[in-house]
Scaffold this active site. Sequence first.
Site, mmCIF file in Angstrom:
data_model
loop_
_atom_site.group_PDB
_atom_site.id
_atom_site.type_symbol
_atom_site.label_atom_id
_atom_site.label_comp_id
_atom_site.label_asym_id
_atom_site.label_seq_id
_atom_site.Cartn_x
_atom_site.Cartn_y
_atom_site.Cartn_z
ATOM 1 N N GLU A 268 1.430 -0.633 -5.007
ATOM 2 C CA GLU A 268 0.400 0.362 -5.312
ATOM 3 C C GLU A 268 1.119 1.697 -5.460
ATOM 4 O O GLU A 268 1.417 2.360 -4.471
ATOM 5 C CB GLU A 268 -0.644 0.461 -4.188
ATOM 6 C CG GLU A 268 -1.786 1.377 -4.571
ATOM 7 C CD GLU A 268 -2.252 2.335 -3.471
ATOM 8 O OE1 GLU A 268 -3.269 2.992 -3.663
ATOM 9 O OE2 GLU A 268 -1.591 2.433 -2.428
ATOM 10 N N ASP B 111 0.835 -1.201 0.000
ATOM 11 C CA ASP B 111 0.000 0.000 0.000
ATOM 12 C C ASP B 111 0.874 1.256 0.000
ATOM 13 O O ASP B 111 1.875 1.327 0.706
ATOM 14 C CB ASP B 111 -0.875 -0.033 1.262
ATOM 15 C CG ASP B 111 -1.803 1.154 1.339
ATOM 16 O OD1 ASP B 111 -2.707 1.232 0.503
ATOM 17 O OD2 ASP B 111 -1.602 2.002 2.241
HETATM 18 C C1 NOJ Z 1 -4.419 3.353 -0.349
HETATM 19 C C2 NOJ Z 1 -5.685 2.605 -0.104
HETATM 20 O O1 NOJ Z 1 -6.101 2.014 -1.302
HETATM 21 C C3 NOJ Z 1 -6.724 3.566 0.427
HETATM 22 O O2 NOJ Z 1 -7.951 2.914 0.610
HETATM 23 C C4 NOJ Z 1 -6.237 4.156 1.705
HETATM 24 O O3 NOJ Z 1 -7.156 5.108 2.165
HETATM 25 C C5 NOJ Z 1 -4.872 4.801 1.502
HETATM 26 N N1 NOJ Z 1 -3.961 3.888 0.887
HETATM 27 C C6 NOJ Z 1 -4.294 5.267 2.829
HETATM 28 O O4 NOJ Z 1 -4.085 4.178 3.656
#
Ligand code: NOJ
Length: 920
Positions: A249, A207
């Site tokens: 991501e 993430d």
């Molecule tokens: C990316 C995630 O996809 C999203 O849902 C989240 O709010 C942010 N990271 C922050 O953690």
Amino acid sequence: MKYSENKETLWYKDAIIYEVHIKSFYDSNGDGIGDLEGFLQKLDYLQDLGITTIWLLPFYPSPLRDDGYDIADYYSLNPDYGNISLFKKLIREAHARDLKVITELVINHTSDQHPWFQRARKATVGSPERNYYVWIDHTDKYKEAWIIFTDTETSNWSWDEEAQMYYWHRFFSHQPDLNFDNPLVQQEVLNILHFWLETGVDGFRLDAVPYLFEREDTNCENLPETHQFLKKLRRYVDDHFENKLLLAEANMWPEDSVAYFGDGDECHMNFHFPIMPRMFMAVKMENRYPITDIIDQTPDIPSDCQWAIFLRNHDELTLEMVTDEERDYMYRVYTKEARAKINVGIRHRLAPLLENNRSLIELMNVLLFSLPGTPVIYYGDEIGMGDNFYLGDRDGVRTPMQWNSNKNAGFSTANPHKLYLPVIIDPEYRYENINVENQQRNPSSLLWWMKRLISMRKKYPAFGRGDIEFLTPSNAKILAFTRTYNEDTLLIIANLSRFPQAVELDLEKYAGLVPVELFSRNPFPPIKEAPYLFTLASNGYFWFSIESAKEKVPSEMPLIHLEVENLENLLEGNIRNKLESLVLPHYLLGTRWFGGKGQTIQSVHLSTSIPIRFKSQIFLLNSLRVIYNDYMPEDYILPLGFVSADDKDSQTIPLKAKLATIDPEGIPGWLIDAVYSSEFRSFLFRMIQDSSIIRYKSIELKGDQSQNMIPDQQEPKNRLMDTDQSNTSIIYDEKYFLKLYRKIDAIINPDLEIVRFLSEEKNFENVPEYKGSIHLQEKGQQPMVVAMLQRMVENQGEAFGFTKDMIERFLDNAMSQGDLKHFWPEEKSLTIPLTDEELTDEVNELLGPQALSLMALLGQRTAEMHLALTSSTQPEFQPEYFSKHYQRSLYSSLRSLNRTAMDNLKRILHYLPEELNHRA
Ligand code: NOJ
Ligand code: CA
């Protein structure tokens, strides 16, 4: 390297990922929150859907102010969902179904409730504990870093009363960023990663990975230090584990995105964020340019790396990676209400974005499944679920999965007020209508369409691994490209317009080959040097494979191995699935009796199975349902048995009888069609002779002996008649003849009814006497006739073969004497039959001495049989009035029979050898 050689390590290239939150899927204990126990119960659904990899959104203990991305403990589960041991069970159960599981590694930030943060705020300035996070006493630093959650945050710094300092956060202020300059933090991350990989998870989504480090005078994204750390992470994974996946991501422009692959030494996969909004733009602008342009702008990636592509996910449809003009355009065309906007994006699910337009939903999925990369489906989009942006933040796209039309969409038995989020009741998308159960029942539903798309993609590795080459037709509303992998080339054509389009494609380099449409297996006209004209319906699409005109010789596929302890295991879980999806379709196509060879098989299911113990053996008698792409389903009988490799008889069992290799109780051998087992054949006879009944669960197998009893006798010798037939015949002591039906109907079997009537009621001599039969019946259903036993009549073959031979002989002789017409009276046409008086002596001679008298006898017997049948008082045998309507309907069905035959012929025309081709 060939596909098969690296299938295991590069599994993510062939994957189809399904993104889902445990809490949203299924609630097993009625507390309103989905949980692991519930998830386990729905694994079969995911397996049936055909996806290969489950991506689980964060399930850790958390205050849930960012739906779990605010983690308070990295080493356990939110107790509402379950615990570690249940989690491990989920991994085991998923793996047993050949499903991989990837989870979230959220390391950029923690929740402010995490003990590390609570400890840090109290620790002394400069201590290692304090330095788990990023602190400062003014807010001037890192000013170039932009704010991501623009709707809620005004700065990336927040003041902490306890620490009397500001802390750094790229997302919500309750989510302080970890400090990756602290070696202890880096070590913590390795520990967390190790812990979860040990549970068996197959990889992680990393993430928010571009933001790990901060440096002055940069925008604090994609820093060299971040890449250094990712290389370290990857090395650690490679040194300690096998076949694990790191999926980044990194919501960046292509050139920054590719950096996350490193030289193949960082992440295996990365989301291609910029292509997503451009797919939506392309179908609104009805122009391929947004897609071709972004792919042109995307640099090549290391060979073992792969993009992940998606249409929707749990966040807003992000518009960060588009130009300002493009963003304005997207907002204008994809949001009807201002509320649908959030941060820099749109909070809608797929179906509402596309105004619930089925053709567009299909087209977008076709693009998702054919552009380069591994497709990611967001849960619920496979049934076209709606959303609810009134719920705040991104919750509107995170509502409970809709299973059926019962309370709470079948998701939970809780009081609706107690659900973690309300189900969708918007009139257009209400769960009573949009749900799995409804769609499973309807083969035309979106769900079924998705299943077909998924299963088709899995058949062609070129989708996951092939190169892409765009074609450049002058009609810009058409997106056309090829995907090539090893010898396979796929051609994809998409009409981005809401009106029908024609397009000419330059396919010269494939001249002489044939585009075969994948879903129907219909060959299109061969490709020539001149441009190839295609016409496409509104938002229509084609998937072709470019094949040689000659029939592909099916490669001798090695037999699949099924891991079973005993035959009954074949009916369970993953084994059953392998049997149904891989073994049976392949086996059926190789048998003589399977009638669906011209059709594309969509799926095969075991519908009724009954284990049989006979002497020392176990058999499984099954009825199968075969579902075709565009034909009515059919049912077949297939008994299964085991023969060990040591068994001396196993040498005599032909390859065509073998379905798979198995080793029950450790004894290696084959799973075979049980008619090839002499014991099984004895069993069938005994069933009838003893009028036995076998019961298993709600199934009954029943032998029935006729009034013309079979005399009690020693076990007869049996043999299988190996003739070209649509049923299977077994001979006992050369006295009895058993027909094992293959294609069955759960209605009356006319063959059995007629034979039985003629022999039991009429003592009609010229039909082989009925001796008995076997029926299979599922409680509450009609019985199916499995087999019929008759007296064996000594014979020299059957009339059909005899007549065919006779005609062949006649033609050979006649042709050798010149023109055939010479034997035919001038005034007669070929369609008007000659009477026997009209035949010349010459013809009679060529036909052979007995021909005419045998024909006459056949006619006489047939007439006698009809008389016997009509003499019955049973309504089934009464003559039916041949009305005008009946005549018309007969004409109609013969016409369509004729048409189907001609269509089939046309379809295979170019597979025929040259010399037959023009005659056909
Ligand atoms: C990316 C995630 O996809 C999203 O849902 C989240 O709010 C942010 N990271 C922050 O953690
Ligand atoms: Ca629950």
